[in-house]
Design an enzyme around this catalytic site. Sequence first.
Site, PDB file in Angstrom:
ATOM      1  N   ARG A 114       0.811  -1.222   0.000  1.00  0.00           N
ATOM      2  CA  ARG A 114       0.000   0.000   0.000  1.00  0.00           C
ATOM      3  C   ARG A 114       0.841   1.267   0.000  1.00  0.00           C
ATOM      4  O   ARG A 114       0.350   2.341   0.337  1.00  0.00           O
ATOM      5  CB  ARG A 114      -0.998   0.011   1.169  1.00  0.00           C
ATOM      6  CG  ARG A 114      -2.040  -1.106   1.074  1.00  0.00           C
ATOM      7  CD  ARG A 114      -3.190  -0.887   2.046  1.00  0.00           C
ATOM      8  NE  ARG A 114      -4.227  -1.867   1.826  1.00  0.00           N
ATOM      9  CZ  ARG A 114      -4.315  -3.030   2.466  1.00  0.00           C
ATOM     10  NH1 ARG A 114      -3.393  -3.341   3.359  1.00  0.00           N
ATOM     11  NH2 ARG A 114      -5.290  -3.862   2.210  1.00  0.00           N
ATOM     12  N   LYS A 136       2.648  11.377 -11.602  1.00  0.00           N
ATOM     13  CA  LYS A 136       1.925  10.360 -12.364  1.00  0.00           C
ATOM     14  C   LYS A 136       2.761   9.088 -12.405  1.00  0.00           C
ATOM     15  O   LYS A 136       3.927   9.122 -12.782  1.00  0.00           O
ATOM     16  CB  LYS A 136       1.661  10.833 -13.791  1.00  0.00           C
ATOM     17  CG  LYS A 136       0.514  11.805 -13.944  1.00  0.00           C
ATOM     18  CD  LYS A 136       0.256  12.072 -15.416  1.00  0.00           C
ATOM     19  CE  LYS A 136      -0.937  12.977 -15.633  1.00  0.00           C
ATOM     20  NZ  LYS A 136      -1.198  13.216 -17.072  1.00  0.00           N
ATOM     21  N   LYS A 214       6.344  23.086 -16.010  1.00  0.00           N
ATOM     22  CA  LYS A 214       5.494  21.931 -15.712  1.00  0.00           C
ATOM     23  C   LYS A 214       5.118  21.913 -14.234  1.00  0.00           C
ATOM     24  O   LYS A 214       3.965  21.618 -13.883  1.00  0.00           O
ATOM     25  CB  LYS A 214       6.190  20.624 -16.091  1.00  0.00           C
ATOM     26  CG  LYS A 214       5.305  19.420 -15.753  1.00  0.00           C
ATOM     27  CD  LYS A 214       5.755  18.111 -16.308  1.00  0.00           C
ATOM     28  CE  LYS A 214       4.713  17.034 -15.980  1.00  0.00           C
ATOM     29  NZ  LYS A 214       5.088  15.701 -16.456  1.00  0.00           N
ATOM     30  N   GLU A 224      -5.213  16.658 -12.465  1.00  0.00           N
ATOM     31  CA  GLU A 224      -5.633  16.837 -13.851  1.00  0.00           C
ATOM     32  C   GLU A 224      -7.138  17.055 -13.991  1.00  0.00           C
ATOM     33  O   GLU A 224      -7.806  16.426 -14.809  1.00  0.00           O
ATOM     34  CB  GLU A 224      -5.195  15.628 -14.689  1.00  0.00           C
ATOM     35  CG  GLU A 224      -5.061  15.932 -16.167  1.00  0.00           C
ATOM     36  CD  GLU A 224      -4.422  14.805 -16.956  1.00  0.00           C
ATOM     37  OE1 GLU A 224      -5.070  14.304 -17.870  1.00  0.00           O
ATOM     38  OE2 GLU A 224      -3.263  14.438 -16.639  1.00  0.00           O
ATOM     39  N   ARG A 228      -3.957  21.227 -15.752  1.00  0.00           N
ATOM     40  CA  ARG A 228      -2.984  20.181 -16.070  1.00  0.00           C
ATOM     41  C   ARG A 228      -3.316  19.470 -17.383  1.00  0.00           C
ATOM     42  O   ARG A 228      -2.448  18.871 -18.014  1.00  0.00           O
ATOM     43  CB  ARG A 228      -2.881  19.174 -14.919  1.00  0.00           C
ATOM     44  CG  ARG A 228      -1.748  18.171 -15.118  1.00  0.00           C
ATOM     45  CD  ARG A 228      -1.421  17.393 -13.870  1.00  0.00           C
ATOM     46  NE  ARG A 228      -0.319  16.463 -14.105  1.00  0.00           N
ATOM     47  CZ  ARG A 228       0.285  15.755 -13.159  1.00  0.00           C
ATOM     48  NH1 ARG A 228      -0.090  15.892 -11.896  1.00  0.00           N
ATOM     49  NH2 ARG A 228       1.267  14.937 -13.454  1.00  0.00           N
ATOM     50  N   ASN A 232      -1.520  17.735 -22.090  1.00  0.00           N
ATOM     51  CA  ASN A 232      -1.905  16.672 -23.028  1.00  0.00           C
ATOM     52  C   ASN A 232      -1.841  17.120 -24.485  1.00  0.00           C
ATOM     53  O   ASN A 232      -2.124  16.316 -25.385  1.00  0.00           O
ATOM     54  CB  ASN A 232      -3.326  16.187 -22.712  1.00  0.00           C
ATOM     55  CG  ASN A 232      -3.414  15.492 -21.368  1.00  0.00           C
ATOM     56  OD1 ASN A 232      -2.488  14.816 -20.955  1.00  0.00           O
ATOM     57  ND2 ASN A 232      -4.533  15.678 -20.675  1.00  0.00           N
ATOM     58  N   HIS A 235      -0.840  14.820 -27.449  1.00  0.00           N
ATOM     59  CA  HIS A 235      -0.772  13.443 -26.956  1.00  0.00           C
ATOM     60  C   HIS A 235      -1.937  12.570 -27.376  1.00  0.00           C
ATOM     61  O   HIS A 235      -1.824  11.347 -27.337  1.00  0.00           O
ATOM     62  CB  HIS A 235      -0.640  13.440 -25.429  1.00  0.00           C
ATOM     63  CG  HIS A 235       0.737  13.784 -24.949  1.00  0.00           C
ATOM     64  ND1 HIS A 235       1.334  14.996 -25.237  1.00  0.00           N
ATOM     65  CD2 HIS A 235       1.634  13.085 -24.221  1.00  0.00           C
ATOM     66  CE1 HIS A 235       2.539  15.020 -24.688  1.00  0.00           C
ATOM     67  NE2 HIS A 235       2.750  13.883 -24.076  1.00  0.00           N
ATOM     68  N   HIS A 239      -0.097   9.774 -29.016  1.00  0.00           N
ATOM     69  CA  HIS A 239      -0.098   8.477 -28.336  1.00  0.00           C
ATOM     70  C   HIS A 239      -0.657   7.382 -29.230  1.00  0.00           C
ATOM     71  O   HIS A 239      -0.200   6.233 -29.183  1.00  0.00           O
ATOM     72  CB  HIS A 239      -0.908   8.555 -27.040  1.00  0.00           C
ATOM     73  CG  HIS A 239      -0.102   8.919 -25.833  1.00  0.00           C
ATOM     74  ND1 HIS A 239      -0.668   9.173 -24.599  1.00  0.00           N
ATOM     75  CD2 HIS A 239       1.235   9.058 -25.664  1.00  0.00           C
ATOM     76  CE1 HIS A 239       0.281   9.465 -23.738  1.00  0.00           C
ATOM     77  NE2 HIS A 239       1.443   9.404 -24.359  1.00  0.00           N
ATOM     78  N   HIS A 255       8.991   8.314 -28.243  1.00  0.00           N
ATOM     79  CA  HIS A 255       7.842   9.051 -27.707  1.00  0.00           C
ATOM     80  C   HIS A 255       7.817  10.476 -28.258  1.00  0.00           C
ATOM     81  O   HIS A 255       6.778  10.971 -28.720  1.00  0.00           O
ATOM     82  CB  HIS A 255       7.909   9.081 -26.182  1.00  0.00           C
ATOM     83  CG  HIS A 255       6.859   9.938 -25.555  1.00  0.00           C
ATOM     84  ND1 HIS A 255       5.546   9.563 -25.452  1.00  0.00           N
ATOM     85  CD2 HIS A 255       6.931  11.204 -25.015  1.00  0.00           C
ATOM     86  CE1 HIS A 255       4.842  10.524 -24.871  1.00  0.00           C
ATOM     87  NE2 HIS A 255       5.656  11.533 -24.601  1.00  0.00           N
TER      88      HIS A 255
END
Length: 352
Positions: A114, A136, A214, A224, A228, A232, A235, A239, A255
Site C-alpha cells: 500500500r 503520475k 510543468k 488533472e 494540467r 496533453n 498526446h 499516443h 515518444h
Amino acid sequence: MQTIQSDNYPIFFENSIDELIAFIERGKYSKFFVLTDEHTSVHCLPKLTDKLNKLGNYDLIEISAGEESKNIDFCIGVWKMLIDFEADRKSLLVNLGGGVITDMGGFAASTYKRGIDFVHMPTTLLSQVDASVGGKTGIDVDGIKNIIGTFTQPKAVFIDTDFLETLPPRQILSGLAEMLKHGLILDADYWNELKQSDLTKPSTALVHRSVVLKNEVVIEDPTEKNIRKSLNFGHTIGHAVETWALNDKPDSLTHGEAIAIGMICESYLAHKKTGLKAEDLNEITSTFNKLYPRFSFSRDIYEELYSIMLKDKKNMDGKVNCTLLSAIGQFNIDNVCTKEELFEALDYYLAG
C-alpha cells in the site's frame, strides 16, 4: 540552478548525487533499492556506486529497457524482487532511468504494501522535463499507454544533466518535443528561446525552465481536473501513432517523435477549431518538420488509430477529447474532435 519546490517535495538541480545520498541518510530507511534498466546500469549507475556503497548494502533491481517493459508482467517482477529482498514499509525505491523506470517504478512503489517511499533520478531528457515531475505513475495494458496508474508524489527528484551526455542524439530530440510543448502551451518567449538555441545539447537552464513550467501547472492542478490537461497537447493523436508503431513497427518511433506528429496534427485542429492563426500553424509545422524525420504511414491505418484514440483516458462520454492551442503560448482544453476532424488532421501531416 535553484532547487524547485514542488507539491511537498524538492527537485534538485545542483550536486544532485550528493543530495540523493544525504536524503537517504536523513530518511533512516530500513533498506533501499535501486531500479534500473540494462542501459542505465552500464552508463549511469557507476556514477553513484561508490557513494551508494558507503551507505551500506543495497539491492539492485534491473529490468529490460524500452516501453515494451512498462507492463504488468514486469511490474509483478519488481514486486516479487521487493518481496524476495524483504522490503518493508520503511524501505525506499530509487528510480534511476528514463520515463519507463520512473513511471513503472513509481507505480510499483506506490502499490507495494500500500505504498513505500520512492525518489526519481531521471537520466534521459524526456524523463527530466516530463515523466519524473508531477506524481503520475503508470503502466501500459493492451497497448494503451499509462492506462493503469496512480497519482503519487515522489519524496524528491534529483536531476543531473551530465547524464544527458550518455544519450544518442535521437533521445535528446525525444525529450526536446516535451520542452517545445511547454513553450507552445504556456510560454511563447520560451518557445522562441528554444528555437534560437543549440538544441543538440539543451542547456541546464533550458531544462530547468521546462521543469519550472510543468511544476507550476502540476502544483495548481495535481490530479488533472483543469489546467494540467494543457500538458496533453499533442498526446491524443501522438499516443495513438506511438501505440500503433509500437505494435507494428517496434523502434520506429520514439515518444518525442510521436508527440511531434501529434502536435502538428493538433495544431491543425487548433487552426480549424480554436482560433490558432495560419502563420502560427505554419511556424509550428515548419519547426517540427525541420527537427524531426518524417514518419511514413498510410490512410489505411486511420481506423486503427481512431480505435486507439477512443480508448484514451482523457476522453469524455466516449468522445475523443483534445487539448488545443488558441495561440502560441495559450492553450484551450476539453475540445471534442470528430472522427472526420481527426482524419483531416492526419491528412495534414501526411501532406507535409
